[in-house]
Enzyme design. Structure first.
Site, mmCIF file in Angstrom:
data_model
loop_
_atom_site.group_PDB
_atom_site.id
_atom_site.type_symbol
_atom_site.label_atom_id
_atom_site.label_comp_id
_atom_site.label_asym_id
_atom_site.label_seq_id
_atom_site.Cartn_x
_atom_site.Cartn_y
_atom_site.Cartn_z
ATOM 1 N N HIS A 1 6.620 -1.244 3.511
ATOM 2 C CA HIS A 1 6.478 -2.647 3.899
ATOM 3 C C HIS A 1 5.703 -3.396 2.842
ATOM 4 O O HIS A 1 4.828 -2.844 2.173
ATOM 5 C CB HIS A 1 5.773 -2.784 5.259
ATOM 6 C CG HIS A 1 4.502 -1.992 5.370
ATOM 7 N ND1 HIS A 1 4.497 -0.631 5.589
ATOM 8 C CD2 HIS A 1 3.207 -2.369 5.286
ATOM 9 C CE1 HIS A 1 3.250 -0.195 5.648
ATOM 10 N NE2 HIS A 1 2.439 -1.226 5.457
ATOM 11 N N ASN B 1 0.861 -1.176 0.000
ATOM 12 C CA ASN B 1 0.000 0.000 0.000
ATOM 13 C C ASN B 1 0.899 1.228 0.000
ATOM 14 O O ASN B 1 1.861 1.296 0.763
ATOM 15 C CB ASN B 1 -0.900 0.008 1.237
ATOM 16 C CG ASN B 1 -1.840 -1.183 1.271
ATOM 17 O OD1 ASN B 1 -2.298 -1.650 0.235
ATOM 18 N ND2 ASN B 1 -2.122 -1.687 2.468
HETATM 19 P P1 5GP Z 1 -0.567 -0.415 5.929
HETATM 20 O O1 5GP Z 1 -1.989 -0.071 6.300
HETATM 21 O O2 5GP Z 1 0.354 0.753 6.194
HETATM 22 O O3 5GP Z 1 -0.418 -0.992 4.553
HETATM 23 O O4 5GP Z 1 -0.157 -1.603 6.878
HETATM 24 C C1 5GP Z 1 0.300 -1.406 8.180
HETATM 25 C C2 5GP Z 1 0.162 -2.728 8.901
HETATM 26 O O5 5GP Z 1 0.979 -2.682 10.034
HETATM 27 C C3 5GP Z 1 -1.255 -3.041 9.366
HETATM 28 O O6 5GP Z 1 -1.654 -4.303 8.828
HETATM 29 C C4 5GP Z 1 -1.131 -3.064 10.891
HETATM 30 O O7 5GP Z 1 -1.945 -4.049 11.485
HETATM 31 C C5 5GP Z 1 0.342 -3.335 11.108
HETATM 32 N N1 5GP Z 1 0.947 -2.751 12.304
HETATM 33 C C6 5GP Z 1 0.823 -1.467 12.743
HETATM 34 N N2 5GP Z 1 1.579 -1.275 13.827
HETATM 35 C C7 5GP Z 1 2.202 -2.449 14.087
HETATM 36 C C8 5GP Z 1 3.132 -2.873 15.097
HETATM 37 O O8 5GP Z 1 3.536 -2.118 15.976
HETATM 38 N N3 5GP Z 1 3.547 -4.166 15.052
HETATM 39 C C9 5GP Z 1 3.128 -5.038 14.066
HETATM 40 N N4 5GP Z 1 3.606 -6.274 14.114
HETATM 41 N N5 5GP Z 1 2.258 -4.666 13.103
HETATM 42 C C10 5GP Z 1 1.813 -3.399 13.114
#
Ligand code: 5GP
Ligand code: ZN
Length: 114
Positions: free
Chosen positions: A100, A87
């Site tokens: 990520h 994303n």
């Molecule tokens: P995005 O929405 O930016 O594509 O994905 C971010 C992801 O990071 C989400 O799926 C969320 O659940 C995960 N996430 C956010 N903070 C943390 C964290 O502190 N530790 C872990 N393991 N995952 C996280």
């Protein structure tokens, strides 16, 4: 980068369930999994998003993609299939501003994503 949750995971100052790590990449389980297997693959270096990656990051981006495939193998979803997602930015649905790859597997995926 100060205040970045994924930099803290990379530094080891925030807990995470690691899949594997090397000197430039960390793979760990998502804290709020959206599938039976949901792994995040990050560069240790703080890159905000795919849109912020520079031409000098191309080799690293290739290694991150290879690491996503390795995470799928190590979590047992490589044979049945999986999805790799990056994303990028607000309308891309990015909520953590540290690049990520999501590796999602263990259930059938639908298309198109929401
Ligand atoms: P995005 O929405 O930016 O594509 O994905 C971010 C992801 O990071 C989400 O799926 C969320 O659940 C995960 N996430 C956010 N903070 C943390 C964290 O502190 N530790 C872990 N393991 N995952 C996280
Ligand atoms: Zn960061």
């Amino acid at each position: 980068m100060q205040g970045c949750p994924f930099c803290r995971v990379a530094e080891g100052t925030a807990p995470a369930r690691l899949v594997f790590a090397d000197d430039e990449i960390v793979a760990f389980h998502d804290i709020a999994p959206r599938a039976p297997v949901h792994v995040l693959v990050i560069p240790r270096r703080h890159i905000v998003s795919l849109a912020h990656a520079s031409p000098g990051d191309r080799d690293l981006l290739g290694r991150l993609l290879a690491a996503a495939a390795e995470a799928a193998r190590q979590t047992g979803v490589a044979a049945t299939g999986y999805r790799v997602v990056a994303n990028s930015g607000a309308e891309g649905g990015q909520t953590v501003s540290h690049f990520h790859l999501h590796v999602l597997g263990g259930r059938p995926m639908s298309w198109p994503p929401g």
